[in-house]
Write a protein that holds these residues in place. Structure first.
Motif, PDB file in Angstrom:
ATOM      1  N   ASP A  61       0.788  -1.289   0.127  1.00 23.25           N
ATOM      2  CA  ASP A  61      -0.043  -0.045   0.092  1.00 23.25           C
ATOM      3  C   ASP A  61       0.869   1.145  -0.035  1.00 23.25           C
ATOM      4  O   ASP A  61       0.398   2.295  -0.384  1.00 23.25           O
ATOM      5  CB  ASP A  61      -0.901  -0.041   1.311  1.00 23.25           C
ATOM      6  N   SER A  62       2.180   1.132   0.575  1.00 23.13           N
ATOM      7  CA  SER A  62       2.975   2.307   0.935  1.00 23.13           C
ATOM      8  C   SER A  62       3.517   2.946  -0.716  1.00 23.13           C
ATOM      9  O   SER A  62       3.695   3.882  -0.716  1.00 23.13           O
ATOM     10  CB  SER A  62       3.980   2.166   1.767  1.00 23.13           C
ATOM     11  N   LEU A  63       3.414   1.945  -1.389  1.00 19.78           N
ATOM     12  CA  LEU A  63       3.527   2.491  -2.924  1.00 19.78           C
ATOM     13  C   LEU A  63       2.791   3.378  -3.411  1.00 19.78           C
ATOM     14  O   LEU A  63       3.289   4.073  -4.491  1.00 19.78           O
ATOM     15  CB  LEU A  63       3.740   1.247  -3.790  1.00 19.78           C
ATOM     16  N   GLY A  64       1.567   3.621  -2.996  1.00 22.72           N
ATOM     17  CA  GLY A  64       0.618   4.587  -3.503  1.00 22.72           C
ATOM     18  C   GLY A  64       0.014   4.018  -4.726  1.00 22.72           C
ATOM     19  O   GLY A  64       0.251   2.834  -4.890  1.00 22.72           O
ATOM     20  N   PHE A  65      -0.648   4.858  -5.538  1.00 23.56           N
ATOM     21  CA  PHE A  65      -1.004   4.212  -6.767  1.00 23.56           C
ATOM     22  C   PHE A  65      -0.068   4.384  -7.870  1.00 23.56           C
ATOM     23  O   PHE A  65       0.729   5.057  -7.836  1.00 23.56           O
ATOM     24  CB  PHE A  65      -2.397   4.953  -7.106  1.00 23.56           C
ATOM     25  N   PRO A  66      -0.242   3.434  -8.998  1.00 20.32           N
ATOM     26  CA  PRO A  66       0.624   3.607 -10.237  1.00 20.32           C
ATOM     27  C   PRO A  66       0.382   4.939 -10.768  1.00 20.32           C
ATOM     28  O   PRO A  66      -0.755   5.481 -10.741  1.00 20.32           O
ATOM     29  CB  PRO A  66       0.305   2.409 -11.137  1.00 20.32           C
ATOM     30  N   ASP A  67       1.249   5.435 -11.481  1.00 17.04           N
ATOM     31  CA  ASP A  67       1.252   6.833 -12.065  1.00 17.04           C
ATOM     32  C   ASP A  67       0.797   6.769 -13.596  1.00 17.04           C
ATOM     33  O   ASP A  67       1.349   6.819 -14.482  1.00 17.04           O
ATOM     34  CB  ASP A  67       3.045   7.261 -12.321  1.00 17.04           C
ATOM     35  N   TRP A  68      -0.591   6.402 -13.655  1.00 17.92           N
ATOM     36  CA  TRP A  68      -1.292   6.002 -14.552  1.00 17.92           C
ATOM     37  C   TRP A  68      -1.473   7.383 -15.651  1.00 17.92           C
ATOM     38  O   TRP A  68      -1.897   7.142 -16.585  1.00 17.92           O
ATOM     39  CB  TRP A  68      -2.505   5.385 -14.444  1.00 17.92           C
ATOM     40  N   GLY A  69      -1.249   8.298 -15.014  1.00 16.72           N
ATOM     41  CA  GLY A  69      -1.304   9.690 -15.741  1.00 16.72           C
ATOM     42  C   GLY A  69      -0.247   9.854 -16.925  1.00 16.72           C
ATOM     43  O   GLY A  69      -0.565  10.665 -17.677  1.00 16.72           O
ATOM     44  N   LYS A  70       0.685   8.989 -16.567  1.00 17.35           N
ATOM     45  CA  LYS A  70       1.814   9.126 -17.876  1.00 17.35           C
ATOM     46  C   LYS A  70       1.498   8.200 -19.074  1.00 17.35           C
ATOM     47  O   LYS A  70       2.412   7.807 -19.845  1.00 17.35           O
ATOM     48  CB  LYS A  70       2.934   8.713 -17.080  1.00 17.35           C
ATOM     49  N   VAL A  71       0.254   7.361 -18.930  1.00 18.34           N
ATOM     50  CA  VAL A  71       0.078   6.301 -19.808  1.00 18.34           C
ATOM     51  C   VAL A  71      -1.350   6.765 -20.500  1.00 18.34           C
ATOM     52  O   VAL A  71      -2.253   6.942 -19.846  1.00 18.34           O
ATOM     53  CB  VAL A  71      -0.067   5.021 -18.836  1.00 18.34           C
ATOM     54  N   ASP A  72      -1.225   6.331 -21.727  1.00 19.09           N
ATOM     55  CA  ASP A  72      -2.601   6.691 -22.374  1.00 19.09           C
ATOM     56  C   ASP A  72      -3.489   5.231 -22.493  1.00 19.09           C
ATOM     57  O   ASP A  72      -3.218   4.116 -22.965  1.00 19.09           O
ATOM     58  CB  ASP A  72      -2.116   6.795 -24.069  1.00 19.09           C
ATOM     59  N   ARG A  73      -4.112   5.518 -21.332  1.00 19.82           N
ATOM     60  CA  ARG A  73      -5.292   4.447 -21.016  1.00 19.82           C
ATOM     61  C   ARG A  73      -6.177   3.877 -22.136  1.00 19.82           C
ATOM     62  O   ARG A  73      -6.734   2.902 -22.059  1.00 19.82           O
ATOM     63  CB  ARG A  73      -5.901   4.843 -19.798  1.00 19.82           C
ATOM     64  N   ALA A  74      -6.389   4.687 -22.967  1.00 23.65           N
ATOM     65  CA  ALA A  74      -7.194   4.318 -24.142  1.00 23.65           C
ATOM     66  C   ALA A  74      -6.665   3.361 -25.216  1.00 23.65           C
ATOM     67  O   ALA A  74      -7.130   2.719 -25.894  1.00 23.65           O
ATOM     68  CB  ALA A  74      -7.565   5.583 -25.103  1.00 23.65           C
ATOM     69  N   LYS A  75      -5.413   2.886 -24.683  1.00 22.80           N
ATOM     70  CA  LYS A  75      -4.533   2.211 -25.795  1.00 22.80           C
ATOM     71  C   LYS A  75      -4.723   0.673 -24.940  1.00 22.80           C
ATOM     72  O   LYS A  75      -4.322  -0.483 -25.621  1.00 22.80           O
ATOM     73  CB  LYS A  75      -3.074   2.249 -25.583  1.00 22.80           C
ATOM     74  N   TYR A  76      -5.366   0.513 -23.685  1.00 19.63           N
ATOM     75  CA  TYR A  76      -5.476  -0.746 -23.015  1.00 19.63           C
ATOM     76  C   TYR A  76      -6.933  -1.013 -22.892  1.00 19.63           C
ATOM     77  O   TYR A  76      -7.496  -0.599 -21.916  1.00 19.63           O
ATOM     78  CB  TYR A  76      -4.889  -0.719 -21.809  1.00 19.63           C
ATOM     79  N   LEU A  77      -7.407  -1.757 -23.917  1.00 25.66           N
ATOM     80  CA  LEU A  77      -8.958  -2.170 -23.592  1.00 25.66           C
ATOM     81  C   LEU A  77      -9.249  -3.544 -23.491  1.00 25.66           C
ATOM     82  O   LEU A  77      -8.521  -4.365 -23.917  1.00 25.66           O
ATOM     83  CB  LEU A  77      -9.655  -1.917 -25.153  1.00 25.66           C
ATOM     84  N   MET A  78     -10.058  -3.842 -22.596  1.00 25.83           N
ATOM     85  CA  MET A  78     -10.539  -5.027 -22.215  1.00 25.83           C
ATOM     86  C   MET A  78     -11.103  -5.844 -23.372  1.00 25.83           C
ATOM     87  O   MET A  78     -11.980  -5.238 -23.986  1.00 25.83           O
ATOM     88  CB  MET A  78     -11.684  -5.126 -21.078  1.00 25.83           C
ATOM     89  N   PRO A  79     -10.511  -6.976 -23.698  1.00 24.22           N
ATOM     90  CA  PRO A  79     -10.844  -7.915 -24.797  1.00 24.22           C
ATOM     91  C   PRO A  79     -12.467  -7.961 -24.812  1.00 24.22           C
ATOM     92  O   PRO A  79     -13.063  -8.171 -23.847  1.00 24.22           O
ATOM     93  CB  PRO A  79     -10.102  -9.101 -24.860  1.00 24.22           C
ATOM     94  N   ILE A  80     -12.935  -7.888 -25.917  1.00 26.08           N
ATOM     95  CA  ILE A  80     -14.718  -8.299 -25.885  1.00 26.08           C
ATOM     96  C   ILE A  80     -15.147  -7.033 -25.376  1.00 26.08           C
ATOM     97  O   ILE A  80     -16.158  -6.417 -26.158  1.00 26.08           O
ATOM     98  CB  ILE A  80     -15.103  -9.493 -25.164  1.00 26.08           C
TER      99      ILE A  80
END
Ligand code: SF4
Length: 507
Positions: free
Chosen positions: A210-229
């Motif tokens: 938990d101490s790691l905090g949340f991943p730095d997803w703000g630096k990643v284009d989330r639209a590139k990772y789509l759940m299949p189907i």
């Protein structure tokens, strides 16, 4: 010291900062680039701990390790950028250009066994040529298992990060940026003053995930990772880290260690809510052992259900077969779970024991787990290994038959891969099943073990056969066709099927 060198200019502020436990921000933030490298054939590769695989379902995982490391570095004041070359569609030239304009002092890259030659022998040298002053550090299971070998072979590499990377990367970056010595940094390998590889003491495991905090997803284009189907952005939420089992073909412990460290329910719930606030409603809960601790999982599921989240979220997870009961599967379904990927591994009890699957995993337990998931309305996905030492054509066919006999919606058949970091690796070298010259081309897509009476080509042939017999089974096709909940999802399923055909050896 030749390569265990310092970044310039040295800063006494940063030295002070480091000695204070990274409480202060560096006055002049150093730039750090984090890269999941491109490959010459432009495929998308997932290089996440024990997952070293090509994206076969059109769904690369968001780069959790890079985002986790970036979060630690950014929190300490470093300026970071993440490039996930495959999903972002960036080739070598594009990554180098972006790297040059960002001008980092350090580059952390993920490296995997099947792509090692291109990661460290093609990408890293090109990066070094374009950014000669930058220090290049690789992380991942392969460099953790064979740090001396990679540093001896790949001159462009300055450091190997060994094991879980977050704290080590921060220590290394802080030492380099401050102009201090890297000598006290644990969990790395580098070169000594004679240019010879030097492996430091191992880093201490991160006790509180938990101490790691949340991943730095703000630096990643989330639209590139789509759940299949489903076709919607999804993200990975780490559920726990570490695995105490010692399956012969697995190298999970080389990255996450053997001791299980769990997140707190509160922290995971907070992370789910945070993602919901960003419009992300689909999740992969990442754990080697999701169902291992029933009481903990109960608390998690109760909280999700109690907060009414199943109306908003859908999720998938992995599980061993020996933790899932019908009752638990029902609760997981009510909490929004729609797919569980099980490690069934083999269709022969003797091979299951030979491979040291451990726990109470048996074919019967596997069957009960698959039925429990299926009966609860959860799609059961099976992972199978073929070509483990001790196998014969008969046991390979038994695995294929076992897969077909279970109520599975998906199945993946992998060649037994003696990845560095797995118990099988050393055994294979010792027994002459693996040519040392082939170590850097080991892949679960192609058999590499030379076993008496079972040639790699025969294993590959049986894998193709297993895929065909599974996916051409009308029961499987009916289960798959029942998955989509809308015309849009049906289109997603059709697209997935077309993309998967060559990988499933149906073409
Ligand atoms: S249970 Fe076995 S296969 Fe699964 S992560 Fe642990 S060691 Fe690997």
């Amino acid at each position: 010291m030749k390569d265990c060198a310092k970044l310039s200019p040295p800063s006494s502020d940063l030295l002070a900062y480091r000695s204070m436990g990274f409480q202060l921000r560096p006055r002049v933030p150093a730039r750090i680039l984090l890269v999941n490298p491109p490959v010459p054939e432009k495929a998308r590769w997932v290089r996440e701990g024990r997952c070293q695989q090509r994206d076969i379902w059109g769904a690369p995982y968001p780069p959790l390790s890079l985002a986790r490391v970036s979060a630690q570095l950014a929190r300490a004041g470093f300026e970071t950028r993440i490039i996930d070359a495959g999903p972002e569609g960036k080739d070598l030239g594009a990554v180098l250009n972006e790297g040059r304009s960002f001008a980092p002092g350090i580059v952390f890259l993920t490296a995997a066994t099947p792509t090692l030659r291109s990661d460290l022998g093609w990408f890293a040298p090109a990066l070094k040529k374009r950014l000669p002053a930058a220090k290049i550090a690789a992380m991942g299971v392969h460099v953790t298992a064979l740090p001396e070998q990679v540093l001896s072979r790949y001159g462009a590499l300055d450091f190997a990060v060994l094991g879980e990377p977050e704290a080590v990367a921060l220590d290394l970056a802080s030492a380099l940026s401050s102009g201090g010595s890297v000598d006290p940094v644990r969990g790395i390998a580098c070169r000594d003053e004679r240019g010879l590889p030097r492996v430091h003491a191992p880093a201490r495991p991160i006790e509180d995930i938990d101490s790691l905090g949340f991943p730095d997803w703000g630096k990643v284009d989330r639209a590139k990772y789509l759940m299949p189907i489903v076709g919607r952005p999804f993200t990975v939420i780490e559920f726990s880290r570490g695995c105490p089992y010692a399956c012969g073909f697995c190298m999970a412990h080389a990255y996450g260690g053997r001791r299980i460290r769990r997140r707190s329910v509160d922290s995971m719930l907070e992370e789910i809510r945070f993602n919901l606030s960003l419009g992300v409603e689909d999740f992969l809960f990442w754990s080697e052992l999701m169902t291992e601790d029933g009481a903990f999982l109960d608390r998690f599921l109760d909280t999700i259900i109690g907060e009414g989240l199943p109306a908003r979220i859908r999720w998938v997870c992995n599980s061993r077969v020996d933790g899932l009961t019908a009752e638990l599967a029902g609760r997981m379904r009510r909490a929004g779970c729609w797919q569980i990927a099980f490690g069934f591994e083999f269709g022969d009890e003797r091979i299951l024991r030979l491979a040291r699957k451990g726990g109470s995993a048996t074919l019967e337990r596997g069957r009960r787990a698959a039925e429990a998931a299926h009966d609860a309305g959860i799609a059961a996905s099976g992972h199978f290994v073929m070509g483990y030492p001790g196998e014969s054509i008969e046991t390979l066919r038994a695995t294929a038959e076992y897969a077909r006999s279970l109520p599975l919606t998906f199945a993946h058949f992998y060649a037994a891969a003696p990845f560095p970091g797995s118990p099988l690796f050393l055994e294979a070298l010792e027994k002459g099943w693996l040519d040392p010259a082939d170590v850097e081309s080991i892949s679960q897509d192609k058999a590499s073990l030379r076993l008496d009476g079972l040639e790699p080509a025969a294993v590959d042939r049986e894998i193709r056969r297993a895929y065909r017999s599974f996916y051409l089974d009308p029961r499987v096709l009916r289960r798959i066709c029942r998955l989509p909940a809308s015309p849009r999802e049906f289109a997603g399923l059709a697209a997935l099927g077309l993309r998967a055909l060559p990988f499933l050896k149906l073409l």
